[in-house]
Design a protein around this motif. Structure first.
Motif, PDB file in Angstrom:
ATOM      1  N   UNK A 172       0.890  -1.195  -0.159  1.00 54.71           N
ATOM      2  CA  UNK A 172      -0.025   0.056   0.069  1.00 54.71           C
ATOM      3  C   UNK A 172       0.774   1.294   0.153  1.00 54.71           C
ATOM      4  N   UNK A 173       1.991   1.206   0.676  1.00 57.99           N
ATOM      5  CA  UNK A 173       2.756   2.136   0.831  1.00 57.99           C
ATOM      6  C   UNK A 173       3.358   2.593  -0.538  1.00 57.99           C
ATOM      7  N   UNK A 174       3.906   1.554  -1.293  1.00 61.28           N
ATOM      8  CA  UNK A 174       4.536   1.618  -2.340  1.00 61.28           C
ATOM      9  C   UNK A 174       3.566   1.998  -3.839  1.00 61.28           C
ATOM     10  N   UNK A 175       2.409   1.533  -3.455  1.00 61.34           N
ATOM     11  CA  UNK A 175       1.425   1.993  -4.505  1.00 61.34           C
ATOM     12  C   UNK A 175       0.533   3.332  -4.062  1.00 61.34           C
ATOM     13  N   UNK A 176       0.698   3.839  -3.085  1.00 62.17           N
ATOM     14  CA  UNK A 176      -0.063   4.705  -2.492  1.00 62.17           C
ATOM     15  C   UNK A 176      -1.483   4.707  -2.459  1.00 62.17           C
ATOM     16  N   UNK A 206     -12.716  -1.798  18.716  1.00 64.14           N
ATOM     17  CA  UNK A 206     -12.885  -0.340  18.763  1.00 64.14           C
ATOM     18  C   UNK A 206     -11.468   0.308  18.770  1.00 64.14           C
ATOM     19  N   UNK A 207     -10.171  -0.538  18.661  1.00 69.57           N
ATOM     20  CA  UNK A 207      -8.929   0.037  18.958  1.00 69.57           C
ATOM     21  C   UNK A 207      -8.001  -0.594  18.061  1.00 69.57           C
ATOM     22  N   UNK A 208      -7.627  -0.372  16.978  1.00 66.22           N
ATOM     23  CA  UNK A 208      -6.389  -0.656  16.137  1.00 66.22           C
ATOM     24  C   UNK A 208      -5.513   0.070  16.175  1.00 66.22           C
ATOM     25  N   UNK A 209      -5.040   0.857  17.011  1.00 69.44           N
ATOM     26  CA  UNK A 209      -3.913   1.878  16.980  1.00 69.44           C
ATOM     27  C   UNK A 209      -2.770   0.970  16.703  1.00 69.44           C
ATOM     28  N   UNK A 210      -2.410  -0.065  17.158  1.00 69.38           N
ATOM     29  CA  UNK A 210      -1.147  -0.679  16.865  1.00 69.38           C
ATOM     30  C   UNK A 210      -1.091  -1.163  15.337  1.00 69.38           C
ATOM     31  N   UNK A 211      -2.192  -1.581  14.906  1.00 69.70           N
ATOM     32  CA  UNK A 211      -2.086  -1.898  13.433  1.00 69.70           C
ATOM     33  C   UNK A 211      -1.887  -0.613  12.624  1.00 69.70           C
ATOM     34  N   UNK A 212      -2.643   0.545  13.000  1.00 67.37           N
ATOM     35  CA  UNK A 212      -2.334   1.904  12.198  1.00 67.37           C
ATOM     36  C   UNK A 212      -0.752   2.298  12.477  1.00 67.37           C
ATOM     37  N   UNK A 253       5.203   3.063   5.863  1.00 67.64           N
ATOM     38  CA  UNK A 253       5.201   4.317   5.052  1.00 67.64           C
ATOM     39  C   UNK A 253       3.750   4.640   4.672  1.00 67.64           C
ATOM     40  N   UNK A 254       2.579   4.046   4.942  1.00 63.91           N
ATOM     41  CA  UNK A 254       1.288   4.412   4.684  1.00 63.91           C
ATOM     42  C   UNK A 254       0.692   5.491   5.732  1.00 63.91           C
ATOM     43  N   UNK A 255      -0.063   6.386   4.864  1.00 65.59           N
ATOM     44  CA  UNK A 255      -0.888   7.183   5.718  1.00 65.59           C
ATOM     45  C   UNK A 255      -1.911   6.370   6.575  1.00 65.59           C
TER      46      UNK A 255
END
Length: 282
Positions: free
Chosen positions: A155-159, A170-176, A183-185
């Protein structure tokens, strides 16, 4: 065809043109005021395919691209494909075919590599990955997380955006944070089948009134979906294709115009780079 005066996007559904309702489901969506669809490929095992290498995923992706082209013909807007590997595949490879967790990981990564080629060529909009929503052995959990991190690298490579199928939370902060490290937003990471609130990725909220109400009141970016599975043997398994346009009409009646704009115009633009207004027929 009913018009709601706004783009109406279902962020995640499946279409089975052979054994399901296929384009008839798209017509139902459009008849109620739906304008845009993100169509996610069905799991590979639904095709009777025993995947062992990247090319085994190609017919799965090709069918999705073909049905998206047909769907676009029926919509006042258009449809886009989201391609990837369902995280439940890991259990089929490990439990049913006796692959090691690492071998299963490598097969699933190869499928994502192929999906990424379609995104790179402009034939698909984003990727699909995730991890099991059920209990698995530690080594399977780690292998699944490795697959998901690989999706973030792509995803980062392809944007491009990466849709996730994960456990209910309701919490995926670690995954984010993993996505950010790649390098992904993080806003381009989308949790499908989300509740009305979510820390970390962008929630793609299942379009039940209580979940939508929570998301609308919070005011944060969100998307709306049905996860329609298009399986005539499981008609009540998830929400039907008419649901999102019906919920949008209800939201407008309740005065949540800003939330409709958020879910169907602003968030799709920020996450996927798509213009749901500009792609409507004039």
């Amino acid at each position: 065809m009913e018009q709601l005066g706004t783009p109406v996007l279902d962020d995640h559904l499946h279409l089975d043109p052979t054994h399901g309702r296929g384009i008839d489901a798209v017509r139902d969506f459009a008849r109620l005021g739906g304008t845009h669809l993100l169509v996610v490929n069905r799991p590979s095992w639904h095709f009777g395919i025993e995947v062992s290498e990247r090319e085994d995923f190609r017919p799965v992706f090709e069918e999705t691209i073909d049905v998206v082209a047909e769907a676009t013909e029926e919509l006042p807007g258009r449809a886009w494909p989201v391609l990837g590997v369902h995280p439940g595949l890991v259990s089929r490879l490990v439990d049913e075919r006796d692959l090691s967790a690492d071998e299963a990981r490598d097969v699933m990564r190869s499928g994502l590599d192929l999906a990424a080629e379609y995104v790179r060529d402009g034939a698909a909009l984003g990727l699909k990955s995730g991890r099991p929503h059920y209990e698995v052995a530690d080594e399977v959990w780690e292998a699944s997380n490795d697959v998901m991190r690989h999706a973030f690298d792509l995803g980062a490579d392809l944007d491009c955006a990466v849709q996730l199928h994960t456990e209910s939370t309701e919490d995926l902060t670690e995954v984010a944070e993993w996505a950010a490290d790649a390098g992904m937003t993080p806003k381009k990471v989308v949790k499908h089948y989300a509740a009305g609130r979510l820390a970390g990725p962008t929630p793609s909220v299942m379009s039940e009134k209580d979940r939508i109400e929570t998301a609308a009141e919070r005011g944060d970016p969100f998307l709306m979906e049905t996860d329609f599975v298009d399986d005539v043997d499981r008609p009540g398994a998830v929400l039907g294709p008419k649901t999102v346009p019906r919920r949008v009409r209800w939201m407008l009646e309740e005065g949540w115009d800003d939330a409709v704009e958020t879910a169907h115009v602003e968030t799709p633009r920020a996450v996927y780079g798509i213009d749901t207004r500009g792609t409507l027929e004039r």
